[in-house]
Design an enzyme around this catalytic site. Structure first.
Site, PDB file in Angstrom:
ATOM      1  N   TYR A  39      12.302  -3.990  18.406  1.00 21.20           N
ATOM      2  CA  TYR A  39      13.119  -3.756  19.601  1.00 21.20           C
ATOM      3  C   TYR A  39      12.265  -3.135  20.712  1.00 21.20           C
ATOM      4  O   TYR A  39      12.239  -3.639  21.841  1.00 21.20           O
ATOM      5  CB  TYR A  39      14.295  -2.842  19.247  1.00 21.20           C
ATOM      6  CG  TYR A  39      15.163  -2.464  20.426  1.00 21.20           C
ATOM      7  CD1 TYR A  39      15.955  -3.424  21.056  1.00 21.20           C
ATOM      8  CD2 TYR A  39      15.202  -1.158  20.901  1.00 21.20           C
ATOM      9  CE1 TYR A  39      16.759  -3.082  22.129  1.00 21.20           C
ATOM     10  CE2 TYR A  39      16.009  -0.811  21.973  1.00 21.20           C
ATOM     11  CZ  TYR A  39      16.784  -1.770  22.586  1.00 21.20           C
ATOM     12  OH  TYR A  39      17.577  -1.436  23.653  1.00 21.20           O
ATOM     13  N   ARG A  83      28.053 -15.002  21.722  1.00 24.19           N
ATOM     14  CA  ARG A  83      28.270 -15.785  20.494  1.00 24.19           C
ATOM     15  C   ARG A  83      29.720 -16.053  20.165  1.00 24.19           C
ATOM     16  O   ARG A  83      30.030 -17.038  19.514  1.00 24.19           O
ATOM     17  CB  ARG A  83      27.616 -15.067  19.305  1.00 24.19           C
ATOM     18  CG  ARG A  83      26.116 -15.083  19.348  1.00 24.19           C
ATOM     19  CD  ARG A  83      25.517 -14.103  18.373  1.00 24.19           C
ATOM     20  NE  ARG A  83      25.848 -12.718  18.732  1.00 24.19           N
ATOM     21  CZ  ARG A  83      25.290 -11.637  18.202  1.00 24.19           C
ATOM     22  NH1 ARG A  83      24.370 -11.771  17.275  1.00 24.19           N
ATOM     23  NH2 ARG A  83      25.653 -10.426  18.592  1.00 24.19           N
ATOM     24  N   GLU A  93      30.963  -8.190  26.241  1.00 20.04           N
ATOM     25  CA  GLU A  93      31.402  -6.792  26.199  1.00 20.04           C
ATOM     26  C   GLU A  93      30.330  -5.908  26.834  1.00 20.04           C
ATOM     27  O   GLU A  93      29.198  -6.352  27.093  1.00 20.04           O
ATOM     28  CB  GLU A  93      31.664  -6.350  24.753  1.00 20.04           C
ATOM     29  CG  GLU A  93      30.433  -6.448  23.862  1.00 20.04           C
ATOM     30  CD  GLU A  93      30.684  -6.053  22.405  1.00 20.04           C
ATOM     31  OE1 GLU A  93      31.799  -6.260  21.890  1.00 20.04           O
ATOM     32  OE2 GLU A  93      29.741  -5.532  21.787  1.00 20.04           O
ATOM     33  N   GLY A 118      27.216  -6.281  30.080  1.00 21.56           N
ATOM     34  CA  GLY A 118      27.340  -7.670  30.539  1.00 21.56           C
ATOM     35  C   GLY A 118      28.743  -7.987  31.013  1.00 21.56           C
ATOM     36  O   GLY A 118      28.939  -8.660  32.029  1.00 21.56           O
TER      37      GLY A 118
HETATM   38  N1  LIG Z   1      23.852   0.543  24.355  1.00 26.97           N
HETATM   39  C1  LIG Z   1      22.785   1.312  24.543  1.00 26.97           C
HETATM   40  O1  LIG Z   1      22.787   2.518  24.233  1.00 26.97           O
HETATM   41  C2  LIG Z   1      21.559   0.734  25.179  1.00 26.97           C
HETATM   42  C3  LIG Z   1      20.457   1.586  25.417  1.00 26.97           C
HETATM   43  C4  LIG Z   1      19.331   1.060  26.019  1.00 26.97           C
HETATM   44  C5  LIG Z   1      19.293  -0.277  26.389  1.00 26.97           C
HETATM   45  N2  LIG Z   1      20.355  -1.083  26.149  1.00 26.97           N
HETATM   46  C6  LIG Z   1      20.259  -2.499  26.493  1.00 26.97           C
HETATM   47  O2  LIG Z   1      21.478  -2.970  27.015  1.00 26.97           O
HETATM   48  C7  LIG Z   1      21.698  -4.326  26.611  1.00 26.97           C
HETATM   49  C8  LIG Z   1      23.086  -4.465  26.027  1.00 26.97           C
HETATM   50  O3  LIG Z   1      23.193  -3.697  24.864  1.00 26.97           O
HETATM   51  P1  LIG Z   1      24.566  -3.492  24.066  1.00 26.97           P
HETATM   52  O4  LIG Z   1      24.555  -2.114  23.541  1.00 26.97           O
HETATM   53  O5  LIG Z   1      25.708  -3.914  24.910  1.00 26.97           O
HETATM   54  O6  LIG Z   1      24.467  -4.454  22.782  1.00 26.97           O
HETATM   55  P2  LIG Z   1      24.179  -6.025  22.521  1.00 26.97           P
HETATM   56  O7  LIG Z   1      24.200  -6.192  21.051  1.00 26.97           O
HETATM   57  O8  LIG Z   1      22.945  -6.414  23.222  1.00 26.97           O
HETATM   58  O9  LIG Z   1      25.458  -6.787  23.112  1.00 26.97           O
HETATM   59  C9  LIG Z   1      25.581  -7.098  24.466  1.00 26.97           C
HETATM   60  C10 LIG Z   1      26.201  -8.458  24.635  1.00 26.97           C
HETATM   61  O10 LIG Z   1      25.277  -9.442  24.196  1.00 26.97           O
HETATM   62  C11 LIG Z   1      25.910 -10.344  23.290  1.00 26.97           C
HETATM   63  N3  LIG Z   1      24.892 -10.743  22.324  1.00 26.97           N
HETATM   64  C12 LIG Z   1      24.198  -9.932  21.479  1.00 26.97           C
HETATM   65  N4  LIG Z   1      23.342 -10.665  20.744  1.00 26.97           N
HETATM   66  C13 LIG Z   1      23.495 -11.956  21.149  1.00 26.97           C
HETATM   67  C14 LIG Z   1      22.906 -13.195  20.764  1.00 26.97           C
HETATM   68  N5  LIG Z   1      21.988 -13.257  19.800  1.00 26.97           N
HETATM   69  N6  LIG Z   1      23.294 -14.327  21.385  1.00 26.97           N
HETATM   70  C15 LIG Z   1      24.241 -14.282  22.344  1.00 26.97           C
HETATM   71  N7  LIG Z   1      24.827 -13.160  22.757  1.00 26.97           N
HETATM   72  C16 LIG Z   1      24.464 -11.998  22.152  1.00 26.97           C
HETATM   73  C17 LIG Z   1      27.090  -9.572  22.704  1.00 26.97           C
HETATM   74  O11 LIG Z   1      28.183 -10.420  22.400  1.00 26.97           O
HETATM   75  P3  LIG Z   1      28.435 -11.205  21.030  1.00 26.97           P
HETATM   76  O12 LIG Z   1      28.307 -10.205  19.926  1.00 26.97           O
HETATM   77  O13 LIG Z   1      29.813 -11.745  21.216  1.00 26.97           O
HETATM   78  O14 LIG Z   1      27.411 -12.287  20.956  1.00 26.97           O
HETATM   79  C18 LIG Z   1      27.475  -8.689  23.880  1.00 26.97           C
HETATM   80  O15 LIG Z   1      28.347  -9.377  24.745  1.00 26.97           O
HETATM   81  C19 LIG Z   1      20.565  -4.673  25.634  1.00 26.97           C
HETATM   82  O16 LIG Z   1      19.588  -5.443  26.282  1.00 26.97           O
HETATM   83  C20 LIG Z   1      19.991  -3.331  25.237  1.00 26.97           C
HETATM   84  O17 LIG Z   1      18.597  -3.401  24.942  1.00 26.97           O
HETATM   85  C21 LIG Z   1      21.484  -0.609  25.536  1.00 26.97           C
END
Ligand SMILES: NC(=O)c1ccc[n+]([C@@H]2O[C@H](COP(=O)([O-])OP(=O)(O)OC[C@H]3O[C@@H](n4cnc5c(N)ncnc54)[C@H](OP(=O)(O)O)[C@@H]3O)[C@@H](O)[C@H]2O)c1
Length: 268
Positions: A160, A40, A18, A21
């Site tokens: 983090y 996951r 989602e 990614g």
């Molecule tokens: N959203 C923001 O506001 C924001 C701000 C700054 C930086 N970022 C960066 O952007 C990236 C993506 O963030 P996000 O908000 O989309 O949340 P996320 O929780 O990192 O989720 C992104 C994807 O990673 C998967 N995922 C998460 N933990 C996992 C694990 N332990 N093993 C395998 N897959 C895993 C999730 O799918 P599943 O749950 O299906 O595993 C999802 O598809 C991160 O690196 C974050 O640091 C985000």
């Protein structure tokens, strides 16, 4: 659009089900790269595979799913085994947000160390294993999604921010070491982005003007290949983050900590 002849034929997206990614996977498949989707939840990955093949994939682009927790000790070994038969030209390491602020000492040790395993250990092991393969073939790319949280330690997101800083420093060093090898490395520092993980926290809403669209973040991250070592997820963020490095350190830490406390509505 990304050059599939340079960064293909296969791209591995770690954290693909989602948000950023997912959009990176759709955009890569549309550009003609075959994609390995890693996260996951197997049922979400399978549905995304079907959707990408129906809606996005250029002719010939394939999709493989690997359901895996990147926060486990053997995650990198297991993923490398799953892609051993593939010619991997791109690693897009996306997983690893912390959308839930909490004081470091009040978290379970396993949660803290799980974030280190996902953002540091597995990310490093994949950069090493897949980076070697890319260097041997003389072309490829590594994109690591970091965060503005990398710029200074912030209260409520201690592990983090520390792991995101590690990712940035690792990418900067790899960018320098791999110069001239044909392998591009870039760390992308995102700001607040309307990913499903983020929206589930309900701290901000997608229509807040400071919140970026994950499709735009994914496109900008892929476009940043060749423009490392580290960039913001938009030109505005790149400028803003550069300005933060000029702020005296204590003042910066106090400022970002006030921001996370306000965002999460918590003390600590
Ligand atoms: N959203 C923001 O506001 C924001 C701000 C700054 C930086 N970022 C960066 O952007 C990236 C993506 O963030 P996000 O908000 O989309 O949340 P996320 O929780 O990192 O989720 C992104 C994807 O990673 C998967 N995922 C998460 N933990 C996992 C694990 N332990 N093993 C395998 N897959 C895993 C999730 O799918 P599943 O749950 O299906 O595993 C999802 O598809 C991160 O690196 C974050 O640091 C985000």
């Amino acid at each position: 659009m990304i050059d599939a002849s340079r960064y293909g034929p296969w791209a591995v997206i770690a954290g693909a089900s989602e948000g950023i990614g997912e959009h990176a996977a759709r955009q890569l498949a549309a550009a003609g790269c075959s994609v390995v989707l890693v996260s996951r939840r197997p049922e979400v990955l399978d549905a995304l595979r079907t959707s990408i093949l129906a809606d996005d994939a250029a002719p010939g682009a394939e999709v493989r799913c690997v359901a895996l927790d990147l926060a486990t000790d053997d995650a990198a070994d297991r993923l490398c085994a799953e892609v051993a038969d593939l010619d991997v030209g791109l690693l897009f390491y996306n997983a690893g947000a912390d959308v839930r602020g909490q004081v470091f000492l009040d978290r379970d040790a396993d949660e803290v160390l799980g974030m280190v395993r996902c953002n540091v250990v597995t990310a490093t092991a994949l950069c090493h294993a897949l980076g070697r393969r890319m260097r041997d073939r003389g072309r490829g790319g590594v994109v690591v999604m970091s965060s503005g949280a990398a710029i200074a330690g912030a209260a409520l997101i201690a592990t983090y921010s520390a792991t995101k800083a590690y990712q940035q420093i690792l990418c900067e060093a790899l960018w320098a070491e791999l110069d001239g090898t044909g392998v591009d490395v870039v760390c992308v520092l995102a700001g607040t982005t309307a990913t499903p993980a983020f929206l589930r926290t309900a701290v901000l809403t997608a229509d807040d003007p400071s919140v970026m669209d994950p499709a735009v973040v994914a496109a900008n991250a892929l476009a940043a290949l060749g423009h490392g070592p580290a960039v913001g997820a938009s030109d505005e963020l790149t400028q803003m983050f550069a300005g933060l490095y000029t702020v005296p350190r204590t003042m910066l830490i106090e400022g970002v900590s006030a921001g996370t406390r306000a965002n999460f509505g918590l003390d600590g």
